[in-house]
Design an enzyme around this catalytic site. Structure first.
Site, PDB file in Angstrom:
ATOM      1  N   THR A   1       0.837  -1.191   0.000  1.00  0.00           N
ATOM      2  CA  THR A   1       0.000   0.000   0.000  1.00  0.00           C
ATOM      3  C   THR A   1       0.876   1.247   0.000  1.00  0.00           C
ATOM      4  OG1 THR A   1      -0.154   0.278   2.403  1.00  0.00           O
ATOM      5  CG2 THR A   1      -1.716  -1.239   1.380  1.00  0.00           C
ATOM      6  N   GLU A   2       0.364   2.314  -0.633  1.00  0.00           N
ATOM      7  CA  GLU A   2       1.135   3.554  -0.704  1.00  0.00           C
ATOM      8  C   GLU A   2       1.336   4.207   0.654  1.00  0.00           C
ATOM      9  OE1 GLU A   2      -1.806   4.305  -4.157  1.00  0.00           O
ATOM     10  OE2 GLU A   2      -1.515   2.626  -2.762  1.00  0.00           O
ATOM     11  N   ASN A   3       0.460   3.894   1.615  1.00  0.00           N
ATOM     12  CA  ASN A   3       0.611   4.513   2.930  1.00  0.00           C
ATOM     13  C   ASN A   3       1.554   3.737   3.846  1.00  0.00           C
ATOM     14  OD1 ASN A   3      -1.415   2.503   3.011  1.00  0.00           O
ATOM     15  ND2 ASN A   3      -2.232   3.297   4.922  1.00  0.00           N
TER      16      ASN A   3
END
Length: 220
Positions: free
Chosen positions: A49-51
């Site tokens: 995930t990008e986070n």
């Protein structure tokens, strides 16, 4: 019109067939997030995930959500044994270095040669492009999941995108509620028809030329 929950899950199940053991995969917001629920346990797949998670699992059971654990869209997730956490800079470093085997994302339009438009509608307020441009350019395989037509019934698979592009010729596969396509040498090839649609219904709802196979499979 939006897709029903069963149809959305049908699309997600089909997309999950493209993921094999040991892959690193990023799932976008919307239908792509459902794909996590169709990846077999102990498959060795690591969801990114990008986070800042590598090793994300599927959706938690109702009542077991962790308010501090979410995907890039803010929805609650689980994690698998061996998962790791890091900041967004490192998350995007993984993307930009080309380490993702597959990214599965949504789109507003896709052209028959694989152009993707998915980050803005002119004149509309949007939160930002997120990781779409990086993901669509850098992943080894890009799979688009979306409605076959927009709310007005117009094809979202077109000869040329009318919306601002996210990436040129970036899509390798397109999966809608009507069909599964592969983009090969800038041409749109029909791979499967999604039950209960017919070939005529797929052709009528597609705004780009389709290369038809000798034998067409149906995905249920």
């Amino acid at each position: 019109m939006g897709l029903g929950i069963e149809t959305r899950h049908q699309i997600a199940r089909r997309a999950a067939k493209e993921i094999t053991s040991g892959m690193i995969v990023n799932l976008g917001i919307g239908i792509p997030t459902l794909v996590a629920d169709y990846i077999p346990e102990n498959s060795g797949v690591m969801l990114h995930t990008e986070n800042g998670i590598l090793g994300m699992g599927g959706s938690p059971l109702a009542g077991e959500e962790d308010g501090n654990l979410s995907n890039a869209g803010g929805y609650p997730v689980t994690i698998l044994p061996g998962a790791s956490y890091f900041d967004s800079a490192q998350a995007f470093g993984i993307i930009r270095k080309g380490l993702l085997d597959v990214t599965i994302l949504g789109a507003l339009e896709v052209s028959g040669k694989g152009d993707i438009a998915n980050w803005i509608v002119p004149g509309k307020r949007v939160p930002g492009m997120g990781g779409a441009i990086d993901l669509a350019q850098k992943a080894k395989k890009v799979i688009v999941l979306m409605n076959h037509c927009d709310k007005e019934g117009k094809p979202k698979i077109v000869d040329a995108c009318s919306l601002p592009l996210t990436v040129k010729e970036g899509a390798h596969m397109i999966i809608t509620e009507r069909a599964v396509f592969e983009v090969i040498d800038r041409k749109l090839h029909l791979l499967e028809i999604m039950n209960p649609y017919s070939l005529d219904e797929v052709i009528a709802a597609t705004g780009a030329h389709i290369v038809l196979p000798e034998k067409i499979s149906v995905f249920y």
